[in-house]
Design a protein around this motif. Sequence first.
Motif, PDB file in Angstrom:
ATOM      1  N   GLU A  21       0.871  -1.292  -0.029  1.00 42.76           N
ATOM      2  CA  GLU A  21      -0.003  -0.105   0.176  1.00 42.76           C
ATOM      3  C   GLU A  21       0.952   1.212   0.011  1.00 42.76           C
ATOM      4  O   GLU A  21       0.710   2.246  -0.731  1.00 42.76           O
ATOM      5  CB  GLU A  21      -1.005  -0.065   1.232  1.00 42.76           C
ATOM      6  CG  GLU A  21      -2.081  -1.020   1.208  1.00 42.76           C
ATOM      7  CD  GLU A  21      -2.874  -1.024   2.265  1.00 42.76           C
ATOM      8  OE1 GLU A  21      -2.675  -0.329   3.381  1.00 42.76           O
ATOM      9  OE2 GLU A  21      -3.916  -1.746   2.255  1.00 42.76           O
ATOM     10  N   PHE A  22       2.059   1.380   0.858  1.00 44.47           N
ATOM     11  CA  PHE A  22       2.925   2.447   0.904  1.00 44.47           C
ATOM     12  C   PHE A  22       3.543   2.719  -0.284  1.00 44.47           C
ATOM     13  O   PHE A  22       3.359   3.799  -1.051  1.00 44.47           O
ATOM     14  CB  PHE A  22       3.891   2.133   1.960  1.00 44.47           C
ATOM     15  CG  PHE A  22       5.018   3.083   1.701  1.00 44.47           C
ATOM     16  CD1 PHE A  22       4.711   4.221   2.467  1.00 44.47           C
ATOM     17  CD2 PHE A  22       6.387   2.832   1.167  1.00 44.47           C
ATOM     18  CE1 PHE A  22       5.781   5.282   2.778  1.00 44.47           C
ATOM     19  CE2 PHE A  22       7.353   3.785   1.314  1.00 44.47           C
ATOM     20  CZ  PHE A  22       6.936   5.086   2.116  1.00 44.47           C
ATOM     21  N   LEU A  23       3.949   1.566  -1.318  1.00 44.16           N
ATOM     22  CA  LEU A  23       4.497   1.543  -2.512  1.00 44.16           C
ATOM     23  C   LEU A  23       3.475   2.406  -3.411  1.00 44.16           C
ATOM     24  O   LEU A  23       3.771   3.093  -4.243  1.00 44.16           O
ATOM     25  CB  LEU A  23       5.245   0.411  -2.857  1.00 44.16           C
ATOM     26  CG  LEU A  23       6.248  -0.060  -2.216  1.00 44.16           C
ATOM     27  CD1 LEU A  23       6.780  -1.554  -2.471  1.00 44.16           C
ATOM     28  CD2 LEU A  23       7.687   0.828  -2.385  1.00 44.16           C
ATOM     29  N   GLU A  24       2.097   1.797  -3.334  1.00 44.92           N
ATOM     30  CA  GLU A  24       1.255   2.229  -4.490  1.00 44.92           C
ATOM     31  C   GLU A  24       0.826   3.635  -4.093  1.00 44.92           C
ATOM     32  O   GLU A  24       0.762   4.519  -4.925  1.00 44.92           O
ATOM     33  CB  GLU A  24       0.094   1.573  -4.142  1.00 44.92           C
ATOM     34  CG  GLU A  24       0.141  -0.059  -4.872  1.00 44.92           C
ATOM     35  CD  GLU A  24      -1.100  -0.997  -4.425  1.00 44.92           C
ATOM     36  OE1 GLU A  24      -1.929  -0.684  -3.545  1.00 44.92           O
ATOM     37  OE2 GLU A  24      -0.877  -2.108  -4.733  1.00 44.92           O
ATOM     38  N   GLU A  25       0.740   4.097  -2.756  1.00 46.50           N
ATOM     39  CA  GLU A  25       0.609   5.302  -2.654  1.00 46.50           C
ATOM     40  C   GLU A  25       1.766   6.619  -3.000  1.00 46.50           C
ATOM     41  O   GLU A  25       1.400   7.487  -3.399  1.00 46.50           O
ATOM     42  CB  GLU A  25       0.455   5.610  -1.026  1.00 46.50           C
ATOM     43  CG  GLU A  25      -0.884   5.266  -0.390  1.00 46.50           C
ATOM     44  CD  GLU A  25      -0.665   4.986   1.031  1.00 46.50           C
ATOM     45  OE1 GLU A  25       0.375   5.614   1.910  1.00 46.50           O
ATOM     46  OE2 GLU A  25      -1.494   4.446   1.794  1.00 46.50           O
ATOM     47  N   LYS A  26       2.915   5.847  -3.065  1.00 45.06           N
ATOM     48  CA  LYS A  26       4.036   6.761  -3.529  1.00 45.06           C
ATOM     49  C   LYS A  26       4.190   6.715  -5.126  1.00 45.06           C
ATOM     50  O   LYS A  26       4.934   7.430  -5.649  1.00 45.06           O
ATOM     51  CB  LYS A  26       5.097   6.241  -2.941  1.00 45.06           C
ATOM     52  CG  LYS A  26       5.361   6.335  -1.545  1.00 45.06           C
ATOM     53  CD  LYS A  26       6.288   7.801  -1.337  1.00 45.06           C
ATOM     54  CE  LYS A  26       6.652   7.997  -0.138  1.00 45.06           C
ATOM     55  NZ  LYS A  26       7.437   9.327   0.056  1.00 45.06           N
ATOM     56  N   GLY A  27       3.383   5.852  -5.718  1.00 49.12           N
ATOM     57  CA  GLY A  27       3.334   5.685  -7.086  1.00 49.12           C
ATOM     58  C   GLY A  27       4.497   4.829  -7.592  1.00 49.12           C
ATOM     59  O   GLY A  27       5.014   5.030  -8.640  1.00 49.12           O
ATOM     60  N   ILE A  28       5.052   4.111  -6.863  1.00 50.28           N
ATOM     61  CA  ILE A  28       6.212   3.184  -7.092  1.00 50.28           C
ATOM     62  C   ILE A  28       5.987   1.899  -7.913  1.00 50.28           C
ATOM     63  O   ILE A  28       4.818   1.165  -7.286  1.00 50.28           O
ATOM     64  CB  ILE A  28       7.093   2.854  -5.870  1.00 50.28           C
ATOM     65  CG1 ILE A  28       7.297   4.010  -5.241  1.00 50.28           C
ATOM     66  CG2 ILE A  28       8.224   2.143  -6.168  1.00 50.28           C
ATOM     67  CD1 ILE A  28       8.419   4.962  -6.016  1.00 50.28           C
ATOM     68  N   ASP A  29       6.354   1.828  -9.102  1.00 50.69           N
ATOM     69  CA  ASP A  29       6.093   0.544  -9.807  1.00 50.69           C
ATOM     70  C   ASP A  29       6.943  -0.630  -9.280  1.00 50.69           C
ATOM     71  O   ASP A  29       8.262  -0.365  -9.069  1.00 50.69           O
ATOM     72  CB  ASP A  29       6.516   0.696 -11.230  1.00 50.69           C
ATOM     73  CG  ASP A  29       6.197  -0.472 -11.989  1.00 50.69           C
ATOM     74  OD1 ASP A  29       5.144  -0.986 -11.898  1.00 50.69           O
ATOM     75  OD2 ASP A  29       6.800  -0.632 -13.011  1.00 50.69           O
ATOM     76  N   PHE A  30       6.225  -1.645  -8.773  1.00 51.95           N
ATOM     77  CA  PHE A  30       7.096  -2.741  -8.284  1.00 51.95           C
ATOM     78  C   PHE A  30       6.402  -4.011  -8.440  1.00 51.95           C
ATOM     79  O   PHE A  30       5.299  -4.229  -9.044  1.00 51.95           O
ATOM     80  CB  PHE A  30       7.063  -2.740  -6.423  1.00 51.95           C
ATOM     81  CG  PHE A  30       5.550  -2.800  -6.089  1.00 51.95           C
ATOM     82  CD1 PHE A  30       5.064  -3.937  -5.602  1.00 51.95           C
ATOM     83  CD2 PHE A  30       4.765  -1.926  -5.949  1.00 51.95           C
ATOM     84  CE1 PHE A  30       3.766  -4.244  -5.068  1.00 51.95           C
ATOM     85  CE2 PHE A  30       3.393  -1.664  -5.373  1.00 51.95           C
ATOM     86  CZ  PHE A  30       2.950  -2.839  -4.928  1.00 51.95           C
ATOM     87  N   GLU A  31       7.156  -5.071  -8.280  1.00 52.92           N
ATOM     88  CA  GLU A  31       6.754  -6.598  -8.676  1.00 52.92           C
ATOM     89  C   GLU A  31       6.391  -7.266  -7.134  1.00 52.92           C
ATOM     90  O   GLU A  31       7.447  -7.250  -6.359  1.00 52.92           O
ATOM     91  CB  GLU A  31       7.911  -7.200  -9.367  1.00 52.92           C
ATOM     92  CG  GLU A  31       7.535  -8.787  -9.713  1.00 52.92           C
ATOM     93  CD  GLU A  31       8.692  -9.506 -10.187  1.00 52.92           C
ATOM     94  OE1 GLU A  31       8.387 -10.726 -10.739  1.00 52.92           O
ATOM     95  OE2 GLU A  31       9.576  -9.018 -10.522  1.00 52.92           O
ATOM     96  N   SER A  32       5.345  -7.802  -7.157  1.00 56.68           N
ATOM     97  CA  SER A  32       5.065  -8.567  -5.753  1.00 56.68           C
ATOM     98  C   SER A  32       5.193  -9.961  -6.253  1.00 56.68           C
ATOM     99  O   SER A  32       4.584 -10.585  -7.023  1.00 56.68           O
ATOM    100  CB  SER A  32       3.780  -7.928  -5.380  1.00 56.68           C
ATOM    101  OG  SER A  32       3.468  -8.832  -3.976  1.00 56.68           O
ATOM    102  N   VAL A  33       5.721 -10.701  -5.448  1.00 60.40           N
ATOM    103  CA  VAL A  33       5.760 -12.282  -5.612  1.00 60.40           C
ATOM    104  C   VAL A  33       5.308 -13.001  -4.096  1.00 60.40           C
ATOM    105  O   VAL A  33       5.892 -12.422  -3.000  1.00 60.40           O
ATOM    106  CB  VAL A  33       7.336 -13.123  -5.947  1.00 60.40           C
ATOM    107  CG1 VAL A  33       7.421 -12.469  -7.471  1.00 60.40           C
ATOM    108  CG2 VAL A  33       8.275 -12.371  -5.341  1.00 60.40           C
ATOM    109  N   ASP A  34       4.496 -13.906  -4.401  1.00 61.39           N
ATOM    110  CA  ASP A  34       4.103 -14.612  -3.250  1.00 61.39           C
ATOM    111  C   ASP A  34       5.115 -15.842  -2.722  1.00 61.39           C
ATOM    112  O   ASP A  34       4.742 -16.880  -3.551  1.00 61.39           O
ATOM    113  CB  ASP A  34       2.447 -15.150  -3.427  1.00 61.39           C
ATOM    114  CG  ASP A  34       1.965 -16.205  -2.403  1.00 61.39           C
ATOM    115  OD1 ASP A  34       2.622 -16.296  -1.221  1.00 61.39           O
ATOM    116  OD2 ASP A  34       0.715 -16.330  -2.424  1.00 61.39           O
ATOM    117  N   VAL A  35       5.827 -15.910  -1.732  1.00 64.76           N
ATOM    118  CA  VAL A  35       6.734 -16.915  -1.725  1.00 64.76           C
ATOM    119  C   VAL A  35       6.141 -18.293  -1.151  1.00 64.76           C
ATOM    120  O   VAL A  35       6.757 -19.218  -1.400  1.00 64.76           O
ATOM    121  CB  VAL A  35       7.979 -16.335  -0.867  1.00 64.76           C
ATOM    122  CG1 VAL A  35       8.944 -15.443  -1.270  1.00 64.76           C
ATOM    123  CG2 VAL A  35       7.414 -16.012   0.365  1.00 64.76           C
ATOM    124  N   SER A  36       5.042 -18.166  -0.909  1.00 68.82           N
ATOM    125  CA  SER A  36       4.352 -19.566  -0.460  1.00 68.82           C
ATOM    126  C   SER A  36       3.696 -20.262  -1.387  1.00 68.82           C
ATOM    127  O   SER A  36       3.711 -21.300  -1.454  1.00 68.82           O
ATOM    128  CB  SER A  36       3.004 -19.149   0.504  1.00 68.82           C
ATOM    129  OG  SER A  36       1.971 -18.510  -0.044  1.00 68.82           O
TER     130      SER A  36
END
Length: 82
Positions: A21-36
């Motif tokens: 949520e913090f990265l989205e609020e900052k407008g930062i493009d990121f990749e999220s991976v679910d390690v489970s």
Amino acid sequence: MDKKVKIYTTPGCNYCRQAKEFLEEKGIDFESVDVSADKEAMQEMRKLTEGGRSVPVIRVCDQVLVGFDRKDLEKALECLGA
């Protein structure tokens, strides 16, 4: 183009959700991976953290942060000009 921010998460992790949520609020493009659900991502995360299993793990440029600390992440994001 490769994303400069990658976050390793699990579904029930509250700090993972807050970090994203913090990265989205900052407008930062990121990749999220679910390690489970992604064994390869789990291995990659463990290599970055020397065997650690705590999430979130956030890779920003050449830095690796374990856990979510708003100030630490803001500082790390400076490499992006953010």
